[in-house]
Scaffold this active site. Structure first.
Site, PDB file in Angstrom:
ATOM      1  N   PHE A 171       0.809  -1.227   0.000  1.00  7.92           N
ATOM      2  CA  PHE A 171       0.000   0.000   0.000  1.00  7.92           C
ATOM      3  C   PHE A 171       0.843   1.278   0.000  1.00  7.92           C
ATOM      4  CE2 PHE A 171       0.884  -0.007   4.566  1.00  7.92           C
ATOM      5  CZ  PHE A 171       0.990   1.352   4.842  1.00  7.92           C
ATOM      6  N   LYS A 195      -1.473  -7.029  -9.341  1.00 11.44           N
ATOM      7  CA  LYS A 195      -2.449  -6.981  -8.252  1.00 11.44           C
ATOM      8  C   LYS A 195      -2.012  -5.865  -7.313  1.00 11.44           C
ATOM      9  CE  LYS A 195      -2.880  -8.455  -4.117  1.00 11.44           C
ATOM     10  NZ  LYS A 195      -3.598  -7.332  -3.525  1.00 11.44           N
ATOM     11  N   GLU A 198      -4.995  -3.795  -2.140  1.00 13.30           N
ATOM     12  CA  GLU A 198      -6.442  -3.593  -2.033  1.00 13.30           C
ATOM     13  C   GLU A 198      -6.755  -2.331  -1.236  1.00 13.30           C
ATOM     14  OE1 GLU A 198      -4.508  -5.818  -0.710  1.00 13.30           O
ATOM     15  OE2 GLU A 198      -5.379  -6.896   0.991  1.00 13.30           O
ATOM     16  N   ARG A 199      -5.705  -1.725  -0.627  1.00  9.10           N
ATOM     17  CA  ARG A 199      -5.953  -0.536   0.171  1.00  9.10           C
ATOM     18  C   ARG A 199      -5.826   0.756  -0.631  1.00  9.10           C
ATOM     19  NH1 ARG A 199      -2.945  -1.887   5.780  1.00  9.10           N
ATOM     20  NH2 ARG A 199      -1.478  -3.156   4.628  1.00  9.10           N
ATOM     21  N   SER A 248       5.182  -6.925   3.335  1.00 10.51           N
ATOM     22  CA  SER A 248       5.641  -7.316   4.672  1.00 10.51           C
ATOM     23  C   SER A 248       6.321  -8.684   4.654  1.00 10.51           C
ATOM     24  CB  SER A 248       4.431  -7.370   5.609  1.00 10.51           C
ATOM     25  OG  SER A 248       3.578  -8.422   5.181  1.00 10.51           O
ATOM     26  N   CYS A 303       9.543   1.820   3.390  1.00 10.37           N
ATOM     27  CA  CYS A 303      10.447   0.726   3.750  1.00 10.37           C
ATOM     28  C   CYS A 303      11.848   1.254   3.989  1.00 10.37           C
ATOM     29  CB  CYS A 303      10.473  -0.317   2.654  1.00 10.37           C
ATOM     30  SG  CYS A 303      11.161   0.326   1.139  1.00 10.37           S
ATOM     31  N   GLU A 403       9.207  -3.691  13.164  1.00  7.14           N
ATOM     32  CA  GLU A 403       9.048  -2.596  12.201  1.00  7.14           C
ATOM     33  C   GLU A 403       7.781  -1.849  12.610  1.00  7.14           C
ATOM     34  OE1 GLU A 403       7.905  -3.698   8.147  1.00  7.14           O
ATOM     35  OE2 GLU A 403       8.967  -1.947   7.380  1.00  7.14           O
TER      36      GLU A 403
HETATM   37  P1  NAD Z   1       1.434  -6.485   3.058  1.00  7.45           P
HETATM   38  O1  NAD Z   1       2.399  -7.609   3.090  1.00  7.45           O
HETATM   39  O2  NAD Z   1       0.363  -6.448   4.068  1.00  7.45           O
HETATM   40  O3  NAD Z   1       0.708  -6.452   1.635  1.00  7.45           O
HETATM   41  C1  NAD Z   1       1.446  -6.535   0.436  1.00  7.45           C
HETATM   42  C2  NAD Z   1       0.648  -7.341  -0.578  1.00  7.45           C
HETATM   43  O4  NAD Z   1       0.524  -8.681  -0.116  1.00  7.45           O
HETATM   44  C3  NAD Z   1      -0.749  -6.813  -0.790  1.00  7.45           C
HETATM   45  O5  NAD Z   1      -1.028  -6.805  -2.163  1.00  7.45           O
HETATM   46  C4  NAD Z   1      -1.623  -7.778  -0.023  1.00  7.45           C
HETATM   47  O6  NAD Z   1      -2.872  -7.974  -0.643  1.00  7.45           O
HETATM   48  C5  NAD Z   1      -0.839  -9.063  -0.033  1.00  7.45           C
HETATM   49  N1  NAD Z   1      -1.004  -9.840   1.210  1.00  7.45           N
HETATM   50  C6  NAD Z   1      -1.105  -9.353   2.471  1.00  7.45           C
HETATM   51  N2  NAD Z   1      -1.230 -10.347   3.350  1.00  7.45           N
HETATM   52  C7  NAD Z   1      -1.212 -11.494   2.646  1.00  7.45           C
HETATM   53  C8  NAD Z   1      -1.299 -12.879   2.997  1.00  7.45           C
HETATM   54  N3  NAD Z   1      -1.417 -13.261   4.265  1.00  7.45           N
HETATM   55  N4  NAD Z   1      -1.243 -13.790   2.025  1.00  7.45           N
HETATM   56  C9  NAD Z   1      -1.100 -13.423   0.751  1.00  7.45           C
HETATM   57  N5  NAD Z   1      -1.022 -12.127   0.360  1.00  7.45           N
HETATM   58  C10 NAD Z   1      -1.070 -11.178   1.288  1.00  7.45           C
HETATM   59  O7  NAD Z   1       2.300  -5.151   3.081  1.00  7.45           O
HETATM   60  P2  NAD Z   1       1.769  -3.654   3.188  1.00  7.45           P
HETATM   61  O8  NAD Z   1       1.291  -3.413   4.568  1.00  7.45           O
HETATM   62  O9  NAD Z   1       0.895  -3.332   2.064  1.00  7.45           O
HETATM   63  O10 NAD Z   1       3.138  -2.856   2.957  1.00  7.45           O
HETATM   64  C11 NAD Z   1       4.000  -2.491   3.998  1.00  7.45           C
HETATM   65  C12 NAD Z   1       5.172  -3.417   4.096  1.00  7.45           C
HETATM   66  O11 NAD Z   1       5.881  -3.445   2.864  1.00  7.45           O
HETATM   67  C13 NAD Z   1       6.208  -2.985   5.124  1.00  7.45           C
HETATM   68  O12 NAD Z   1       6.678  -4.105   5.815  1.00  7.45           O
HETATM   69  C14 NAD Z   1       7.317  -2.369   4.278  1.00  7.45           C
HETATM   70  O13 NAD Z   1       8.595  -2.383   4.864  1.00  7.45           O
HETATM   71  C15 NAD Z   1       7.268  -3.251   3.084  1.00  7.45           C
HETATM   72  N6  NAD Z   1       7.867  -2.610   1.928  1.00  7.45           N
HETATM   73  C16 NAD Z   1       9.100  -3.021   1.544  1.00  7.45           C
HETATM   74  C17 NAD Z   1       9.724  -2.397   0.481  1.00  7.45           C
HETATM   75  C18 NAD Z   1      11.084  -2.833   0.056  1.00  7.45           C
HETATM   76  O14 NAD Z   1      11.477  -2.511  -1.063  1.00  7.45           O
HETATM   77  N7  NAD Z   1      11.814  -3.551   0.877  1.00  7.45           N
HETATM   78  C19 NAD Z   1       9.083  -1.354  -0.199  1.00  7.45           C
HETATM   79  C20 NAD Z   1       7.804  -0.975   0.216  1.00  7.45           C
HETATM   80  C21 NAD Z   1       7.205  -1.609   1.288  1.00  7.45           C
END
Ligand code: NAD
Length: 520
Positions: A171, A195, A198-199, A248, A303, A403
């Site tokens: 997101f 994809k 969704e947020r 994440s 991140c 984090e």
């Molecule tokens: P998230 O993991 O909750 O969601 C990311 C994607 O995964 C979304 O599209 C979501 O629909 C999907 N998802 C979520 N839970 C899932 C599950 N249990 N099973 C399958 N799919 C699932 O992450 P977020 O909250 O949207 O983003 C924040 C996180 O992303 C932070 O931890 C941040 O550090 C990380 N991030 C890392 C980088 C990097 O380059 N290292 C860059 C941006 C964000």
């Protein structure tokens, strides 16, 4: 001009305030270059984080829609891979121009759905745009190698596209992260299914419209929606060859292992806990400004946010001044003039961040600046957390281990640079790190010894430009960092190398008896 097909946003009319949208439109799928209403029975409500007003409903795309996206991408692939590289480059030039034209519109969508300030949202777009711009140089980036092995024998290598690929996005950067994948995947000849989170899928929906306008044939870029169910579909669909994930650790470690078990390529950038080491010889004002900006900008939801400052020696006395800087930051709706940071993404995120602050208090740290309970006058219903500074933190405390992903900066005091390096290296994450010092020798040592993938020397958020690669380390990247995003590794990720060895010898020089041994 006629309205375009993106729900709630057209090139001439898009929301630029947090006022309630009178009739929120449902987010649509994007298949075969057409926005199509989903037949979903499950919908995810999406609220403006500054007001908690409904902005749109995002479908949990149905099984038939998910399958249709893959059918479409698979069908588009043969013709797309046979399109000349120059034709694909031209489409990329057009795509870049269209992103520039729609820059403010994309940024407005991000501010509305994600919450970050409009100025910061423009930066989100820019960092993705730069990947698309760099992809325009594909004609010099995709060259293979040729070696003349002997007079009549040569070996050459090509980079060929994989087929249908997919991107699963977080997101926090609704434009930048889809653009870490779309330009490179497509310009190298793949088709891609995105994809978005969704947020906040709005920016991706605008990008989809721009893909169509830029001239991508139907099916080269498709967009589907949903949460874990859609992700599982992508993971298990055998026709999808490669998956780009950013998000994440919880989701990403699962995605990486299931994708790998299913024989797919996967690049997965995960969570972080980024440190800034501050040395007593640092340019004080620059260091403090840089740290406050990098800790609290985007409400800490980056991140590469600097969420931990390691105060070496006497710099522990700088805490009150950092707090003064943090206090001056204007927390407000992202469309408001002068806003420095907006709300956090959801009421759940707000609660989790507040719980972490509470835990720090209970574990004996000092809350120097407390952002709990903050509310800008105009937006009482938003998910607000003001800049928070926690001092005297110890490594065992929850606020250091987790984090936080909110506007919270934790301060740890250490006596020497060695202690700072040891602390940083002991942390399980290794995304970014920064050092503030005037000493080249100290910086040089730090740069060599520190175990983090992206090091800033007097630079708070050292995100590499797209001609380099985004190189996280340790638990900040899955698979030991073998597949990093963009740059040369990004092109390698989206291509399969084929090596051809050929022998052209005149008839009479050919052997008359079969050779059964390996040539020596
Ligand atoms: P998230 O993991 O909750 O969601 C990311 C994607 O995964 C979304 O599209 C979501 O629909 C999907 N998802 C979520 N839970 C899932 C599950 N249990 N099973 C399958 N799919 C699932 O992450 P977020 O909250 O949207 O983003 C924040 C996180 O992303 C932070 O931890 C941040 O550090 C990380 N991030 C890392 C980088 C990097 O380059 N290292 C860059 C941006 C964000």
């Amino acid at each position: 001009p006629a309205a375009t097909t993106t729900a709630a946003s057209t090139a001439d009319s898009y929301p630029t305030t947090h006022e309630q949208i009178p009739e929120p439109q449902d987010t649509q799928n994007f298949l075969d270059n057409k926005f199509t209403a989903s037949q979903a029975t499950q919908w995810i409500d999406l609220y403006d984080p500054a007001t908690n007003n409904l902005v749109t409903r995002v479908p949990q795309s149905t099984d038939a829609e998910l399958k249709a996206a893959v059918d479409s991408a698979e069908k588009a692939f043969p013709a797309w891979r046979n399109t000349s590289l120059l034709a694909r480059q031209q489409i990329m030039f057009k795509f870049v121009a269209l992103i520039r034209e729609n820059w403010d519109r994309l940024a407005a969508s991000i501010t509305l759905e994600q919450g970050k300030t409009f100025a910061d949202a423009r930066g989100d777009v820019l960092r993705g745009l730069q990947v698309a711009e760099t992809s325009c140089g594909i004609t010099t980036q995709l060259t293979g190698e040729v070696l003349e092995v002997s007079k009549d024998m040569e070996t050459r290598s090509y980079k060929e596209p994989l087929g249908v690929t997919a991107a699963i996005c977080p997101f926090n950067f609704p434009a930048m992260i889809p653009l870490w994948s779309i330009p490179i995947a497509t310009v190298t000849g793949n088709t891609i299914i995105v994809k978005p989170s969704e947020r906040d899928p709005g920016a991706m929906m605008i990008l989809a419209e721009l893909c169509e306008k830029a001239g991508f044939p139907p099916g080269v870029v498709n967009v589907i929606h949903g949460s874990a169910k859609t992700v599982d579909f992508i993971l298990d669909e055998p026709r999808i060859k490669a998956i780009s994930f950013v998000g994440s650790n919880k989701a990403g470690e699962y995605i990486y292992s299931r994708a790998s078990a299913n024989g797919k390529r996967c690049q997965a950038n995960l969570g972080a806990k980024n440190h800034a080491a501050v040395l007593p010889d640092a340019a004080k004002n620059h260091a403090m400004n840089a740290i406050a900006g990098a800790a609290f900008g985007a409400a800490g939801q980056r991140c590469m946010a600097l969420s931990t400052v390691v105060l070496v020696g006497e710099t522990k006395d700088w805490v009150p001044e950092i707090a003064e800087m943090a206090k001056k930051l204007n927390v407000n709706g992202g469309f408001e003039k002068g806003a420095d940071l907006g709300p956090v993404i959801s009421p759940e995120a707000k609660k989790r961040i507040e719980d972490v602050i509470k835990s720090a208090e209970e574990e004996g740290a000092t809350i120097v600046l407390d952002g709990r309970g903050y509310k800008p006058e105009k937006y009482p219903n938003g998910n607000w957390v003001g800049p928070t500074l926690i001092a005297n933190v110890k490594p065992h405390m929850r606020c250091y281990r987790e984090e936080i992903f909110g506007p919270v900066l934790v301060c740890i005091n250490v006596p020497t640079i060695d202690d700072a390096i040891n602390l940083i290296n002991a942390n399980e994450y290794g995304n970014g790190v920064a050092i503030f010092t005037r000493s080249g020798a100290t910086a040089g040592r730090f740069q060599k010894e520190v175990e983090a993938g992206q090091v800033g020397i007097n630079v708070p958020i050292p995100v590499p430009l797209p001609m380099f690669s985004f190189t996280g380390n340790k638990r900040s990247i899955a698979g030991g960092g073998s597949n990093t995003f963009y740059g040369k590794p990004g092109i390698n990720f989206y291509t399969q190398t084929k090596t051809v060895t050929s022998l052209w010898r005149s008839e009479d020089a050919l052997a008359t008896k079969a050779s059964v041994n390996m040539p020596t």
